[in-house]
Design an enzyme around this catalytic site. Structure first.
Site, PDB file in Angstrom:
ATOM      1  N   CYS A   1       0.833  -1.211   0.000  1.00  0.00           N
ATOM      2  CA  CYS A   1       0.000   0.000   0.000  1.00  0.00           C
ATOM      3  C   CYS A   1       0.870   1.265   0.000  1.00  0.00           C
ATOM      4  CB  CYS A   1      -0.964   0.068   1.179  1.00  0.00           C
ATOM      5  SG  CYS A   1      -2.242  -1.202   1.176  1.00  0.00           S
TER       6      CYS A   1
ATOM      7  N   ARG B   1      -3.884   0.771  -2.911  1.00  0.00           N
ATOM      8  CA  ARG B   1      -4.104  -0.367  -2.022  1.00  0.00           C
ATOM      9  C   ARG B   1      -3.584  -1.683  -2.586  1.00  0.00           C
ATOM     10  NH1 ARG B   1      -9.871  -3.118  -0.282  1.00  0.00           N
ATOM     11  NH2 ARG B   1      -9.085  -4.328   1.486  1.00  0.00           N
ATOM     12  N   LEU B   2      -2.858  -2.395  -1.729  1.00  0.00           N
ATOM     13  CA  LEU B   2      -2.547  -3.801  -1.939  1.00  0.00           C
ATOM     14  C   LEU B   2      -3.423  -4.557  -0.947  1.00  0.00           C
ATOM     15  CD1 LEU B   2      -0.736  -6.005  -3.280  1.00  0.00           C
ATOM     16  CD2 LEU B   2       0.784  -5.759  -1.321  1.00  0.00           C
TER      17      LEU B   2
ATOM     18  N   ILE C   1      -4.842  -7.071   1.450  1.00  0.00           N
ATOM     19  CA  ILE C   1      -4.397  -8.196   2.269  1.00  0.00           C
ATOM     20  C   ILE C   1      -5.521  -8.635   3.215  1.00  0.00           C
ATOM     21  CG2 ILE C   1      -2.725  -9.002   3.967  1.00  0.00           C
ATOM     22  CD1 ILE C   1      -1.504  -8.483   1.252  1.00  0.00           C
TER      23      ILE C   1
ATOM     24  N   GLU D   1      -0.058  -2.883   8.487  1.00  0.00           N
ATOM     25  CA  GLU D   1      -0.944  -3.902   9.041  1.00  0.00           C
ATOM     26  C   GLU D   1      -0.910  -3.825  10.559  1.00  0.00           C
ATOM     27  OE1 GLU D   1      -1.766  -8.732   8.687  1.00  0.00           O
ATOM     28  OE2 GLU D   1      -0.233  -7.775   7.449  1.00  0.00           O
TER      29      GLU D   1
ATOM     30  N   ASP E   1      -8.362  -3.978   9.145  1.00  0.00           N
ATOM     31  CA  ASP E   1      -7.745  -3.314  10.294  1.00  0.00           C
ATOM     32  C   ASP E   1      -7.869  -1.798  10.191  1.00  0.00           C
ATOM     33  OD1 ASP E   1      -6.063  -3.368   8.107  1.00  0.00           O
ATOM     34  OD2 ASP E   1      -4.269  -3.952   9.199  1.00  0.00           O
TER      35      ASP E   1
END
Length: 307
Positions: A2, A54-55, A57, A82, A108
């Site tokens: 991200c 955004r990646l 996860i 994270e 999260d």
């Protein structure tokens, strides 16, 4: 991974559409950090602009999209990283709340925002276990807060460009802001040749800094727009965690009482740490080197996996 980018500006010579293009250019410069999704948020009247790549996860759905707005409509966040204990924080919130919390998803990021609403930003940060760089805009207080994790795993740059306050995960994002002409910082260049990297809080450019690990920078929009000197702005940086102090606080008795159980205790600590970092909605793996640490981590991961 991200990535985040944004700026606070007092410029009124450009239309919101043009400002939006500025933000898009900054965000596109870090597409490699987040190829799965992109988003933006702005308050043109306040001069606040936030962008995110955004990646995915945790929570691959639209419920994990950023920038994300808190339920109170007070906080807007762009977040890279994270939070490993976010499920425990959710349980804490659910248990302590007098009302039933209607969570929109499982990300999260949503947990972070709920913590901000309940505990405030600084108290929430002290509860976090994870790696992160965060930018939060507070609509109530009209300020922007930048936060970096305890050991600086996630990068976060900030500074002044052409009278505007800019920030992002990488320098290439900041360089996309119009009229970027910050010269090379000769002192930082000297440090680069000395250490083969530029140490925080410096960057290779004058007027651009790295937020140091374990630090928070909080700035009011009025201070930014009044063209306050950047060194004065840096006085708003506070440290919320310090490794050296953490070590000193450990009692000498604890360090002396090393026995056969210490190995078992260390294994349990490592196991718990690895377990919390394996929460993912996508496949995960480990890079192996020739040392001891990566095979150890991989073996602990395997113990927690059916594959």
């Amino acid at each position: 991974m991200c990535g985040l980018a944004g700026f606070i500006t007092a410029r009124d010579d450009k239309s919101p559409e043009v400002m939006a293009r500025f933000l898009t250019a900054m965000s596109n410069a870090i597409t490699h950090r987040g190829p799965d999704d992109e988003g933006s948020w702005s308050d043109a009247e306040a001069g606040a602009w936030l962008g995110h790549r955004r990646l995915s996860i945790l929570d691959l759905s639209a419920a994990g999209h950023q920038p994300m707005i808190s339920d109170s409509n007070r906080y807007i966040i762009v977040f890279n990283g994270e939070i490993y204990n976010h499920l425990m924080l959710r349980k804490e919130i659910d248990k302590s709340s007098s009302e039933i919390i209607n969570w929109s998803g499982t990300s999260d990021t949503e947990t972070l925002l709920k913590c901000f609403d309940i505990y405030g930003i600084k108290n929430s940060i002290n509860k976090l276990i994870g790696m992160f760089s965060i930018a939060v805009y507070d609509k109530k207080n009209n300020d922007i807060t930048l936060i970096r994790d305890r050991l600086g795993e996630k990068p976060l740059y900030y500074g002044m460009v052409d009278g505007s306050f800019v920030f992002g995960s990488e320098l290439k994002a900041l360089k996309q802001f119009p009229n970027f002409n910050n010269p090379i910082d000769r002192f930082a260049l000297k440090k680069y040749f000395q250490y083969l990297y530029v140490p925080a809080p410096y960057s290779i450019y004058e007027g651009i800094f790295k937020l140091e690990p374990g630090h928070i920078l909080r700035l009011s929009l009025s201070d930014i727009k009044s063209n306050v000197d950047l060194m004065d702005l840096r006085k708003n940086i506070t440290q919320y965690w310090n490794l050296e102090e953490k070590i000193k606080k450990q009692s000498r008795d604890e360090q002396k009482n090393i026995d056969d159980n210490s190995i078992t205790e260390l294994e349990e600590i490592l196991k718990n740490s690895v377990d919390t970092q394996m929460i993912s909605d996508v496949p995960i793996g480990a890079f192996l080197s020739g040392g001891i640490d990566s095979p150890l981590i991989a073996s602990l991961m395997q113990r927690n996996s059916s594959k």
